[in-house]
Motif scaffolding. Structure first.
Motif, PDB file in Angstrom:
ATOM      1  N   ASP A 134      -7.597  -1.303   6.987  1.00 53.31           N
ATOM      2  CA  ASP A 134      -7.374  -2.348   5.803  1.00 53.31           C
ATOM      3  C   ASP A 134      -7.688  -3.921   5.655  1.00 53.31           C
ATOM      4  O   ASP A 134      -7.761  -4.757   6.626  1.00 53.31           O
ATOM      5  N   LEU A 156      -8.360   2.887  -2.648  1.00 50.04           N
ATOM      6  CA  LEU A 156      -7.381   1.735  -2.327  1.00 50.04           C
ATOM      7  C   LEU A 156      -7.217   0.588  -3.075  1.00 50.04           C
ATOM      8  O   LEU A 156      -5.800  -0.240  -3.211  1.00 50.04           O
ATOM      9  N   VAL A 203       0.465  -2.069   5.789  1.00 48.27           N
ATOM     10  CA  VAL A 203      -0.944  -1.871   5.539  1.00 48.27           C
ATOM     11  C   VAL A 203      -1.505  -1.083   7.159  1.00 48.27           C
ATOM     12  O   VAL A 203      -1.672  -0.786   8.161  1.00 48.27           O
ATOM     13  N   ARG A 216       0.474  -1.079   0.279  1.00 57.35           N
ATOM     14  CA  ARG A 216      -0.042  -0.258   0.073  1.00 57.35           C
ATOM     15  C   ARG A 216       0.848   1.377  -0.145  1.00 57.35           C
ATOM     16  O   ARG A 216       2.267   1.164   0.414  1.00 57.35           O
ATOM     17  N   GLU A 257      -4.369   4.300   0.723  1.00 57.50           N
ATOM     18  CA  GLU A 257      -4.603   4.394   1.343  1.00 57.50           C
ATOM     19  C   GLU A 257      -5.404   5.796   2.118  1.00 57.50           C
ATOM     20  O   GLU A 257      -4.381   6.641   2.192  1.00 57.50           O
ATOM     21  N   ASN A 298     -12.797   3.612  -1.299  1.00 57.26           N
ATOM     22  CA  ASN A 298     -12.117   2.134  -1.952  1.00 57.26           C
ATOM     23  C   ASN A 298     -11.699   1.606  -3.242  1.00 57.26           C
ATOM     24  O   ASN A 298     -10.659   0.970  -3.632  1.00 57.26           O
ATOM     25  N   LEU A 300       0.364   4.842   2.272  1.00 58.34           N
ATOM     26  CA  LEU A 300       0.067   5.662   3.618  1.00 58.34           C
ATOM     27  C   LEU A 300      -0.626   6.457   3.329  1.00 58.34           C
ATOM     28  O   LEU A 300       0.420   6.603   3.536  1.00 58.34           O
TER      29      LEU A 300
END
Lengths: 392, 392
Positions: B36, A323, B32, A9, A329, A320, A11
């Motif tokens: 998440d 992500l 993450v 991810r 995120e 969403n 972040l």
């Protein structure tokens, strides 16, 4: 096994932030014991590094074995006893949390409120101190993670001192992102978290306590209500006595030590400048796209930006898609702005130009696809303008 | 940077134990977010794995964001309120710690004491329940890490149930080393630590709570005194609500998930057998060398062996030489046996035949060099005898 299942991810929420690869590597180091001389030496170095980051010489500067919220509880349970009086400034969810935590000590909590998105008015803190005798402590959140507001500290610090009250400050989202001048601002207790601008995983709460705080601790009438967070015992493990209290979270301590080393290598001033320029670039980009920022513009954090979700745009759908389509995120709103704002963090290692541009680009695509009208590339252009102004 | 400075140890103290390499690798996985979907799914899997290890179906089975001592505090602050009455069995330092932690809730603590090195007599617990009305809870330590004693639970569990009291059990050093049959023993709250027989780093406290415990939680008159450890809130993050409470220690959770996976892959019965045979081999070896074991022989833990330091032998000199010449950490005594016993852990991944033989060999060399008379190789021979008896 784990790496295969956990996706990578980016972040950009209110924390955790991305860890520096060297911090991740440090966490894979085999364990030593919590009383191993090599580990104790590393603890001493960590304390020294923390003093630099907190800008203090406080002997009692350490990391509590829990997340930032455990740091908050540490400060209140050690400062307060039943019958004590504390003034708390509240302009967001973490100020509210302070009230909840402080109330559980049996102390009387005097609340000084400001609208979410604004700062707490120092004058009102002074009023509260004037109208209530024998206030033991004044507490505020430096960087309110729920709104993106940066609370000025110096004036409140002076008022607290004038009235003989301890000054308690939440620096969970500020430490390592903007200056937290503990000594200069007259702060007596200050706690943070590892997973924001320090770019280590969540799990420790770095904290520092003034000699005045330690004196107040000596004068307590009863035991601290939490055994785990009792500074009269914890400080004997971090201090020269090295009394065993609880088993330190070795691996998290490796991570913090490494993360602080990287931060100080970059230099505090460079780190603050990096956070500032990336934050301003993001904010300029969002505004150019026609979005409205939530926090009072005179007191906006660079490392955490809150922005109103445009009318007709669905919160979770956008988050969403960010992500799942982009691996990014961002955070949703808390409390009274739940579902109405997004919170975008550029914390620590996540505070990078590439992340600003990626996010602005991704957000533009998604917003346009749900019918929000935005000129192509305008966000990134505005951000690039900010970088040009800073760097020429 | 970190790996270069941290020496490689063999951890044979009372914890932390050596981590499995896969657990260390899991900790280097990029982060993450704590909300998440991939992380929430992993949390569910961790809960399921914990239920298997605790041998329970308790819905409320999770990991608290602190070390084992935070688990202890969680159990007492959620179970007790001022005016409540709790019976605590004490036969070592961790029983003493329970008294300290429980007293800070304002509850009345009824102490049932046994000499260190012995178990708490279940009959005396029954007596205490008989002679004090309305006892809310009974608490004991399953594996007393300060003495190496294994406390039988079933009888005490029945007495607690008969008197309508909650049964609270410390399984910090037992979980994953010997069976902790939560449901079968009628345990209502049970906590452990990650850094003992689970072979993950210190930093989390796995814990499980019976439906009966949850009902008692509902009936509380006041808020739990700790915000950080308040199960009425923490369970809403671990449960389907997924309410944000505090930022979970992501990396530690990766480690626990991985460690539990490895443990269950090996199989609970194999794990218990491994701990048993290595413990018995070590104990046979120490006795063959003329050393006296400290714990009552009817109730000796296999995973933690306490042994009297022979007359004229200096505690720290021997431990320092083990550490610096052989890279082996063992533990010193706590409380009333400080300086008088050593504590040797064969916990989790540290519980290996090679460690038993290495330690016996190293200890023999050092003891002989300080004038303690011991026949060459006799400790290892006795240990090998135990392995032969088990494996043929």
């Amino acid at each position: 096994m784990n790496e295969k299942r956990i996706p990578q991810r980016i972040l950009l929420g209110p924390g955790p932030s991305d860890c520096h690869p060297e911090v991740l590597k440090a966490m894979a180091t085999p364990l030593v014991g919590h009383l191993d001389p090599v580990f104790l030496e590393q603890m001493n170095e960590t304390m020294q590094r923390l003093r630099q980051v907190f800008q203090t010489r406080n002997p009692l500067t350490l990391a509590m074995s829990g997340t930032g919220s455990a740091g908050m509880e540490t400060v209140f349970v050690n400062a307060l006893e039943p019958g004590d009086r504390v003034v708390i400034g509240i302009c967001g969810a973490f100020g509210e949390r302070m009230v909840d935590v402080a109330s559980r000590t049996g102390a009387e909590v005097i609340q000084v409120r400001a609208p979410w998105g604004k700062i707490v008015d120092p004058g009102q803190i002074q009023e509260a101190l004037k109208s209530h005798p024998r206030v033991k402590a004044v507490a505020v959140v430096h960087a309110e993670t729920s709104t993106g507001v940066l609370q000025p500290l110096e004036e409140i610090g002076r008022f607290a001192q004038n009235y003989g009250a301890l000054f308690l400050v939440d620096a969970v989202t500020s430490l390592g992102g903007v200056p937290v001048p503990v000594e200069e601002a007259g702060i007596d207790a200050c706690y943070s978290g590892t997973q924001k601008c320090l770019s280590a995983p969540p799990g420790l709460s770095p904290a520092t306590f003034s000699p005045r705080f330690e004196e107040a601790l000596e004068r307590r009438k009863r035991k601290v209500q939490s055994w785990y967070l009792d500074l009269t015992m914890v400080r004997q493990y971090w201090g020269m006595e090295r009394f065993y209290h609880h088993t330190a979270p070795i691996t998290m301590m490796y991570a913090l030590h490494e993360a602080l080393g990287l931060l100080l290598e970059e230099g505090l001033d460079s780190v603050f400048r990096r956070h500032l320029v990336n934050g301003r670039a993001l904010q300029a980009g969002l505004e150019a796209m026609g979005l409205k920022l939530y926090a009072d513009e005179r007191h906006r954090l660079p490392q955490l930006t809150s922005v109103w979700i445009p009318d007709g745009v669905e919160d979770t759908l956008v988050r969403n898609r960010l992500l799942h389509e982009y691996g990014i995120e961002i955070g949703g709103g808390l409390g009274e702005v739940k579902g109405r704002v997004w919170r975008i963090g550029l914390l620590g290692h996540s505070s990078r130009r590439r992340n600003v541009l990626l996010l602005l680009g991704a957000l533009e695509q998604i917003l346009r696809s749900v019918g929000y009208s935005v000129e192509s590339g305008i966000g990134c252009q505005a951000a690039e303008g900010v970088y040009r102004d800073f760097f020429g």
